[in-house]
Design an enzyme around this catalytic site. Structure first.
Site, short mmCIF file in Angstrom:
data_model
loop_
_atom_site.label_atom_id
_atom_site.label_comp_id
_atom_site.label_asym_id
_atom_site.label_seq_id
_atom_site.Cartn_x
_atom_site.Cartn_y
_atom_site.Cartn_z
CB SER A 57 5.41 106.19 46.29
OG SER A 57 4.42 105.65 46.46
CG ASP A 216 6.25 103.28 44.67
OD1 ASP A 216 7.56 103.41 45.16
OD2 ASP A 216 5.16 103.33 45.00
#
Length: 383
Positions: A57, A216
């Site tokens: 991320s 993600d």
């Protein structure tokens, strides 16, 4: 460059150079990622430079900027990224006190929801709820194309793909649910791999790579530590594990605290579990290695010898765990509160925590091969 920065003493540099691998591992956490930039600044200025950088991320973005620049440009590019996405003015002045800072931060987070962040993401119009199934933009609230342009500006992907530093970022396949690491030892890394690692639904859209769509990596695991420990070569390693959510925290006292605590637990890394499992595996490997050595050479099979060669080469792992400790005025929106004031606070905190960690010279010493793995945490000293 911090005017108070000090290089590591020569003997500590020698300690670090004893390790085969020096790794920097970044957890996801949105706006809190400026803490990781401060960690890298301290490591860089003291001369402790990692040769493996991995992230998920926002950690993937920070990792890409570090790995994708020459040494003299790494910190300036990190600074440029964080100043770009945090440049929006929130309020001209805020009274002192935690209650007013909390109100200011909440206002800043509300602006993020309504307007996105410069150079990062922008709201979709119309809202995806108003779009028909299958329409472009129907599966996310924000468009992340500004991040694509920012990455092309701040990251030299030729440097990443040169293999000068080992680089890996985690993502999850939307169709299969399988976790994957895009690694420059295996893949040719581009902006889309970084964006995939940070495509947190339903805010951000899945990113298409070679016919598959990815979200993600934090959807499955918010830290790439496991990937590093699972490598088949098992060299000695000094790992700086940088987490942005703390698994430990106070008992909630109101609904705001409940929301924050729930997010901290959900996104905190499973570092302790990962290290406990790794320690147990290392103990079993050591026992198997000792047992195999008792077999006379003339009776060993090729498989026996292969295991002896592999397990005998295992080195100890030393983890310096840095975990961001939230301020009293921060709330459940801390990961999408991108004000410049908070960014600078997070950055400075990461810098200071890292210097405190490096000051514990005994923590940097390479453990004995028989130990397997050790974990140090500057914040646990006060418990």
């Amino acid at each position: 460059m911090n005017p108070h920065a000090k290089a590591l003493p020569a003997d500590l540099c020698d300690m670090i150079n004893e390790y085969d691998r020096v790794a920097l591992v970044f957890q996801g956490g949105g706006a809190l990622g400026a803490y990781q930039a401060g960690v890298y600044e301290a490591l860089s200025e003291t001369g402790c430079e990692p040769n493996w950088i991995s992230g998920v991320s926002i950690g993937a973005i920070n990792s890409a900027i570090i790995a994708g620049n020459t040494p003299e440009n790494r910190l300036p590019r990190l600074r440029e990224f964080w100043e770009t996405i945090s440049r929006r003015k929130v309020l001209p002045w805020t009274p002192e006190g935690d209650v007013f800072r909390a109100m200011r931060n909440q206002f800043s987070a509300s602006m993020t929801i309504l307007q996105g962040q410069p150079g990062f993401f922008r709201p979709r119009f119309p809202n995806p709820w108003l779009l028909p199934t299958g329409a472009t933009g129907a599966t996310s609230f924000y468009d992340t194309s500004p991040l694509h342009e920012t990455l092309l500006k701040l990251v030299d992907f030729d440097i990443i793909n040169s293999g000068e530093k080992r680089f890996s970022v985690g993502a999850v396949n939307v169709r299969t649910g399988n976790f994957i690491y895009f690694d420059n030892k295996i893949h040719t890394i581009g902006p889309e791999h970084i964006m995939a690692s940070g495509a947190l639904p339903p805010g951000f859209p899945a990113i298409k790579i070679e016919g598959e769509y990815y979200w993600d990596g934090g959807v499955v695991s918010n830290t790439p530590l496991q990937f590093l420990l699972d490598q088949p070569d098992h060299p000695s390693a000094l790992v700086f594990q940088v987490d942005l959510f703390s698994a430990r925290g106070p008992l909630p006292r109101d609904m705001f605290d409940v929301s924050e605590r729930q997010k901290d637990i959900a996104y905190s890394s499973r570092t302790r579990y990962t290290t406990d499992v790794f320690r147990r595996v290392q103990e079993l490997r050591a026992k198997l290695y000792e047992s195999l050595l008792r077999i006379p050479e003339q009776l060993r099979t090729p498989e026996d010898q292969q295991l002896i060669d592999e397990y005998g080469a295992s080195g100890p792992v030393n983890i310096c765990h840095l975990i961001y400790q939230e301020k009293t005025y921060e709330r459940e929106f801390k990961d999408y509160e991108f004000s410049g004031t908070s960014m600078r606070d997070h950055w400075q905190t990461g810098y200071e925590d890292t210097l405190k960690t490096l000051s514990r010279r005994e923590w940097l010493k390479k453990p004995d091969d028989s130990i397997g793995i050790v974990v140090h945490d500057i914040h646990r000293l006060s418990e």
